[in-house]
Design an enzyme around this catalytic site. Sequence first.
Site, PDB file in Angstrom:
ATOM      1  N   LYS A   1       6.272  40.473  -3.481  1.00 54.32           N
ATOM      2  CA  LYS A   1       4.847  40.163  -3.937  1.00 54.32           C
ATOM      3  C   LYS A   1       4.125  41.372  -3.401  1.00 54.32           C
ATOM      4  O   LYS A   1       4.654  42.373  -2.581  1.00 54.32           O
ATOM      5  CB  LYS A   1       4.551  38.837  -3.181  1.00 54.32           C
TER       6      LYS A   1
ATOM      7  N   ARG B   1       0.787  -0.965  -0.074  1.00 58.62           N
ATOM      8  CA  ARG B   1      -0.016   0.053  -0.021  1.00 58.62           C
ATOM      9  C   ARG B   1       0.863   1.246  -0.035  1.00 58.62           C
ATOM     10  O   ARG B   1       0.647   2.123  -0.560  1.00 58.62           O
ATOM     11  CB  ARG B   1      -0.831   0.086   1.278  1.00 58.62           C
TER      12      ARG B   1
ATOM     13  N   LYS C   1       2.871  25.697  -3.665  1.00 61.01           N
ATOM     14  CA  LYS C   1       1.769  25.044  -3.192  1.00 61.01           C
ATOM     15  C   LYS C   1       1.914  23.524  -3.177  1.00 61.01           C
ATOM     16  O   LYS C   1       0.915  22.674  -3.730  1.00 61.01           O
ATOM     17  CB  LYS C   1       0.582  25.407  -3.878  1.00 61.01           C
TER      18      LYS C   1
ATOM     19  N   ASP D   1       0.259  38.244 -12.244  1.00 63.80           N
ATOM     20  CA  ASP D   1      -0.226  37.270 -11.298  1.00 63.80           C
ATOM     21  C   ASP D   1      -1.890  37.571 -11.775  1.00 63.80           C
ATOM     22  O   ASP D   1      -2.451  38.497 -11.643  1.00 63.80           O
ATOM     23  CB  ASP D   1      -0.223  37.842  -9.762  1.00 63.80           C
TER      24      ASP D   1
ATOM     25  N   GLU E   1       6.277  40.648  -8.527  1.00 60.58           N
ATOM     26  CA  GLU E   1       4.974  40.246  -8.926  1.00 60.58           C
ATOM     27  C   GLU E   1       4.211  41.512  -8.995  1.00 60.58           C
ATOM     28  O   GLU E   1       4.088  42.629  -8.197  1.00 60.58           O
ATOM     29  CB  GLU E   1       4.267  39.480  -7.666  1.00 60.58           C
TER      30      GLU E   1
END
Lengths: 290, 290, 290, 290, 290, 290
Positions: free
Chosen positions: A169, A102, A137, A224, A203
């Site tokens: 940013k 598994r 992420k 962005d 950004e």
Amino acid sequence: MIALAILELDLLRIVDTAIGEDLGMGDVTTDSLIDPDWQAEGSILAKEPGVLAGLPVAQAVFRRVDPSIRFEPKIADGERIRPGDIIGLVTGSANTILKAERCALNFMQRLSGVATLTRLMVDAVGEIPVRVTETRKTTPGLRALEKYAVRIGGGHNHRHNLADGVLIKDNHLEAMAAAGFGLPEAVRRARQRASHMVQIEIEITSLDQIEDALEAGPDWILLDNMSPDLMREAVSRVAGRAKVEASGGITLDKVRAVAESGVDLISSGALTHSYKALDISLELSYRPSK
Amino acid sequence: MIALAILELDLLRIVDTAIGEDLGMGDVTTDSLIDPDWQAEGSILAKEPGVLAGLPVAQAVFRRVDPSIRFEPKIADGERIRPGDIIGLVTGSANTILKAERCALNFMQRLSGVATLTRLMVDAVGEIPVRVTETRKTTPGLRALEKYAVRIGGGHNHRHNLADGVLIKDNHLEAMAAAGFGLPEAVRRARQRASHMVQIEIEITSLDQIEDALEAGPDWILLDNMSPDLMREAVSRVAGRAKVEASGGITLDKVRAVAESGVDLISSGALTHSYKALDISLELSYRPSK
Amino acid sequence: MIALAILELDLLRIVDTAIGEDLGMGDVTTDSLIDPDWQAEGSILAKEPGVLAGLPVAQAVFRRVDPSIRFEPKIADGERIRPGDIIGLVTGSANTILKAERCALNFMQRLSGVATLTRLMVDAVGEIPVRVTETRKTTPGLRALEKYAVRIGGGHNHRHNLADGVLIKDNHLEAMAAAGFGLPEAVRRARQRASHMVQIEIEITSLDQIEDALEAGPDWILLDNMSPDLMREAVSRVAGRAKVEASGGITLDKVRAVAESGVDLISSGALTHSYKALDISLELSYRPSK
Amino acid sequence: MIALAILELDLLRIVDTAIGEDLGMGDVTTDSLIDPDWQAEGSILAKEPGVLAGLPVAQAVFRRVDPSIRFEPKIADGERIRPGDIIGLVTGSANTILKAERCALNFMQRLSGVATLTRLMVDAVGEIPVRVTETRKTTPGLRALEKYAVRIGGGHNHRHNLADGVLIKDNHLEAMAAAGFGLPEAVRRARQRASHMVQIEIEITSLDQIEDALEAGPDWILLDNMSPDLMREAVSRVAGRAKVEASGGITLDKVRAVAESGVDLISSGALTHSYKALDISLELSYRPSK
Amino acid sequence: MIALAILELDLLRIVDTAIGEDLGMGDVTTDSLIDPDWQAEGSILAKEPGVLAGLPVAQAVFRRVDPSIRFEPKIADGERIRPGDIIGLVTGSANTILKAERCALNFMQRLSGVATLTRLMVDAVGEIPVRVTETRKTTPGLRALEKYAVRIGGGHNHRHNLADGVLIKDNHLEAMAAAGFGLPEAVRRARQRASHMVQIEIEITSLDQIEDALEAGPDWILLDNMSPDLMREAVSRVAGRAKVEASGGITLDKVRAVAESGVDLISSGALTHSYKALDISLELSYRPSK
Amino acid sequence: MIALAILELDLLRIVDTAIGEDLGMGDVTTDSLIDPDWQAEGSILAKEPGVLAGLPVAQAVFRRVDPSIRFEPKIADGERIRPGDIIGLVTGSANTILKAERCALNFMQRLSGVATLTRLMVDAVGEIPVRVTETRKTTPGLRALEKYAVRIGGGHNHRHNLADGVLIKDNHLEAMAAAGFGLPEAVRRARQRASHMVQIEIEITSLDQIEDALEAGPDWILLDNMSPDLMREAVSRVAGRAKVEASGGITLDKVRAVAESGVDLISSGALTHSYKALDISLELSYRPSK
């Protein structure tokens, strides 16, 4: 050959954690029923089409559960798989193969999921000379593995972490304004503090930030959450004075249009936060014990 | 209240690993630009509808990055969120909030994704008295957190790991045949070896295995990858002599039909291997330093 | 064969800790006097009668101190040993055998102590069909090993930890009363929260609690600290509506009487908190260096 | 005051391991039934007479499970306890006190067992000026704690580990003979290699080894497994040319006779390998929530 | 042969930390350019004269980075090296040798630096029968390795840490005065608390403390920061009633004069806090792949 | 303010290791003599001139040994110190201050040594606009701390590790030749593999490699072990087509001449492998207990 690029030690920590979670204080079913001496051969089978990724991690799982298990891949990471393909053969003690199963599959299914989605995006971009990368992420604890899967799928990697790239940013901009300094000073400070080997990216979220940003002298501009049309306009205004990255809400159906806008790099969080695990299974057949 | 049910120590290990991955040798951008003394307030915002999960993990992330950050949730785990909802407020040093941001969001987005999908399945099942659970196909390293998200979404948990439940599967059956013993002996051995507090389940893939399985006296029968019609027939044949679990390829659009077949429990791997992370973001606003 | 049922990783952590405690910054005596090249053979000898347990742990100690030491058991875990029996032979570098000796013996002496006491209790119970198990009063850090020794001695294991079995005790009952709910609601809540594979047990301390407890529908009733006579009465009143466990002050001289009361399981804290380590020693004889 | 003398870090590792073993993936009973907000007060009660030891370890258990639990000892480590004595009060969340209970008691019961047996031996020795110490036969993983319990019981400590004292034993002697050198050379080598702050001891098993041993110039002679009579003779022959330690099979009923032989130190493995855990329990009473 | 005298586990932790620091998430240069299959041979070369130390640590680095690398030393730890000497040969994958190189050299350069400075001091002392040792001013994390390098350089070791030797210093004396007790009571208490195998030393800073100190009955007197003349006077006053250690500001140019004062042991912090790393490099030559 | 830029977790691991090394199983001297309740104040004193570095590390040492110790710096990291300066005050339990002392000082002495040498080099470079950085020859285990000390001393940092910068060295060049490809292909491959935020540098050892190197299009050229005259010539030939780094044998007396050659960055291994620890001490004065 694409290297896994993770310290053996870190790989083992990830693998051992996964084994610990799944085995706990032992596999009571298997230990009740399956004699450690019984030998078996298992086939790892593709059940869905996609791009394979994760062999060295599965390899590590088998080795940690039982170093005498032999795992022989028949298909390499990065190759396409179709339902029914035999990905590899596992031979050894039936008892320990069942314990490792598994956990080994969990890694392969997920990393193949990332590689498959990446490959789809890279293929959608096609001949256009633009990089496709993941973002930060990533799944907590699995960043290095998922970055590997992105490379396996034909993508590139963005910076590893907050230490090896400067990305100024929105939130940084606002803070800087409060402190009374703007982008040129920000870029100056970042260049001063960062290693000379690191590049600097700013950004922006609207076209009217472009000139201010370029004036500060960054290596990259990040657009962005813009539409492909806005991106095309942005690329045209930047006019080669910096490289351009597109980010924010990049999905498979939008990636071609984004690529056509002329950006140099497309980063997509979806590659690592919203992929679908590929269906892969293990089928055992027992062999007379030696 | 649903407890997180993970040792503080294990939670911190998970959180620290995630922080380490993301911060590496420091956030060079933030350290270049944002003075540690500057104070800020951040709003954590929902960008998509769903069910919130992960507050205590995000809490831990903020605490580990900077114990002086104050995180005040406005919505509880398990509640529904809509785009624009303020999930919580974060106040403290702008510098450290920025360092913790991505990591805290990564956990919340994923766990909310699991809770949201679980809630959808549980709602689809509706008034039918059947449990919905995850399987062992959890993200390596995050099993305890994902099981919590399943509970938050209204689901139940299957066994934690291979040590606390006996589940005799296909591969075990084949091995037992080779060794010359069948299900009754298998169940006898498992009961003998396992703690008296553990129950015993047998996986079957066709109806004609039912009588053999029941004869062995298990507590549960698992129907693997059957159609709802076959399941209904199976439930009828089992006739209360054991509880019945349905598993294998359970997706949101099939779950109601499966529930209607009369099974007692439905386990779905998709809950943890193919959910979509929920979009959640952090917006900072700076406050004059104290 | 009885499996050790502990993750290799966890076994090594236990063993490494023990080695670290005993060796610290090196065995200054042995390093001063014994050349690493000198070869020796050591006999591990029983000095007291009992039941042997701990070979795989001793094995791990030798392997961690020096992978080239060869340890060849002559008697298997679970077999009876008498004074003078050669339990096994250890061959390799005299230097490293001496470093591993005390640590390997410490594990074998203790685990054999547990197995020996368990075997005595199991033999006292004799033909009566009742399980003998340990409780949670295990040595901190050594629970998995001591549970193994109990199995080796012919006993069974109780739940591993608080996560894999529901046991409602005195203190829970009192709290529930304060909250205005009683046993039926408690059992309902526990069944709702716990995995469907877990059983539920209620502890009672007097006969008049039996009917209330049974009404709540537990799988097990635990009789705490009752005399054998009271236990017989309790078993008769339960009348098969639940399984019955006896616990509290179970010692070797009482265990037969308890078993005769008709309970299904006897759990004894003494098995792991008040055993006597078995005397086992190592005698070296030097062999000409190769 | 007798210091625990273990690094906080090492204490926490021991305590966390014990908590992890016992709590696993959460206390399913308590989390099902007991609201985290319910407050309780627990009395830790002595059930057997003895010497108390382990308060700082129990303290650490409570703190690690829930830092808001308040543990207020009423009796100090080293004091005698009688059945019914209240050792200390624990106040806080009923939920977390119940989770910490078993683990805290396990440590106190064992360490009090060691302290009690040590105190008995020290009292038996009475006015005779001789040290009573443990040996290296300590519980794997708990050496520092058991050495503390020995000090609490009025005993002294032998060397911590193989690095901080030279003890030339039988097996060393045999090896040295094979290599063609004897005790004088052995002691010379050991003094040369060891720190100047370390003392040197030679183990002998018969009286006729005394002169050879003394000639080598050790600081201590260890008499292994001799009768009190032989020991008296040995002490008289050594005649102050070295200090003398008695070891091997020292039990409570023999220790006075051994002490009377005139040795300077008595080391007993039984202190840590064959003590009986002292019976100590926790009784909760609930308080209206705040 | 001088043993490294560090637990394998501790050595690996040191080595793995160093590898982790240097490799991070992979050697992007080498992985881009050098195929893992390409074979190479590397020569480790001395670039400066000195005493070699660190082979087993370098060995461990190579093994951890790639167990298939073969490292064959040509010169042993403790031997003198001259510029151009081939210290050892490294054969295996060019890719992994390049990854291990810097880390292996970092250890060898530093430990050889310690050994070289120690050898210079020991040679300066020459025929005078006095020990040269390091102090506790070792590099954090590398104490055991640096103590090994001191032994390799012909020196001896002082106590490992604060647990295995009693050294009563200035600050202790002042505290004792405040508490109303002096050196005799201090030594009495320390002897009472410490293992009987530990010796006791008193630090003094002026000659007029000698008689007080000796009266307390220590095993050693430490003369702190005295001139050689004062030391000679001190040695003469001590007159054999204790051993004498010299410490404080001992440098290579002073060590002979200090030795001539008649002290028994000289401890020098400079050995481990102010050595110069020896220049050692690795030169690769590629071999046709197998 | 210059941030320490190391994860709290990593800092604590370094600090805890150091404390563990030094305290082992407890400070037997201090525990014998100094009551934990006695209060003291310690002054940390500079004994040599230099630049202070290491306060947050010393802070962490005191906090880990005893959170109730108060450490109040009087001089900030980066400021110059002269003999006699009070660097900070430490107040709290005399017992625990004594235990933490050596460990805290060891860090401060070493890091101040690095900062002092860096400051000397940076001052020698003076008004010339060139960065001074360390290399990868850092103390194993202490890289992040030493990089901090370099920044504190006015220097800059080179890449953290092999993952965040591409540096093609001699040994890579030789391997590439064997594989039949040269610098242009090497740079192309490295750019393809590495993150877009990483820069590429090529090491050359003679002037005739310049044109080949530049043709490949690197961001930086590293001049290895050249004389200042050769460097000046190299800078003139490069003519701004890449930035230029000087490395190899850079010492304090050479650094000005190197800077005058016109290079953009000077990296010096000596900054971290051959600094001299600065002499810093702690002097306690006791205060009446509270």
